[in-house]
Design a protein around this motif. Structure first.
Motif, PDB file in Angstrom:
ATOM      1  N   HIS A 185     112.937 -47.092  36.884  1.00  0.00           N
ATOM      2  CA  HIS A 185     111.546 -46.911  36.733  1.00  0.00           C
ATOM      3  C   HIS A 185     111.198 -47.641  35.220  1.00  0.00           C
ATOM      4  O   HIS A 185     110.153 -48.025  35.387  1.00  0.00           O
ATOM      5  N   ALA A 237     107.480 -47.589  33.015  1.00  0.00           N
ATOM      6  CA  ALA A 237     107.526 -46.539  33.211  1.00  0.00           C
ATOM      7  C   ALA A 237     108.147 -46.142  31.490  1.00  0.00           C
ATOM      8  O   ALA A 237     108.811 -46.652  31.118  1.00  0.00           O
ATOM      9  N   GLN A 266     104.937 -40.527  33.182  1.00  0.00           N
ATOM     10  CA  GLN A 266     105.082 -41.747  33.565  1.00  0.00           C
ATOM     11  C   GLN A 266     105.969 -42.344  35.138  1.00  0.00           C
ATOM     12  O   GLN A 266     105.805 -42.031  36.716  1.00  0.00           O
TER      13      GLN A 266
END
Length: 84
Positions: free
Chosen positions: A20, A25, A30
């Motif tokens: 991620h 992110a 996030q």
């Protein structure tokens, strides 16, 4: 395969957090939006911060250089108009 779990509540692994982060992110919030890690008991948030601190974040690099990390207000409004 040896899995290192970061978030026991949702079964999120260190590898998933890194994936991620690689996808953009840059903050625990996030990461939470992407996979829920850190949204239940919260005990993994510091671990997530540590993982994120080891990698590159293009937005963080912009801020470090004194540039805005997000689109300007007019750009953001234009994008919202296009999305509607």
């Amino acid at each position: 395969m040896n899995r290192v779990y970061v978030c026991s509540c949702f079964g999120v692994t260190e590898k998933q957090v890194k994936e991620h982060a690689d996808a953009g992110a840059c903050t625990p919030r996030q990461i939470a939006s992407a996979c829920k890690a850190g949204t239940d008991c919260g005990s993994c948030v510091r671990r997530i911060q540590a993982i994120l601190g080891r990698g590159n974040c293009p937005r963080r690099e912009l801020v470090d250089q004194g540039m805005p990390a997000l689109a300007s207000g007019s750009d953001a409004v234009a994008e919202l108009g296009e999305a509607a």
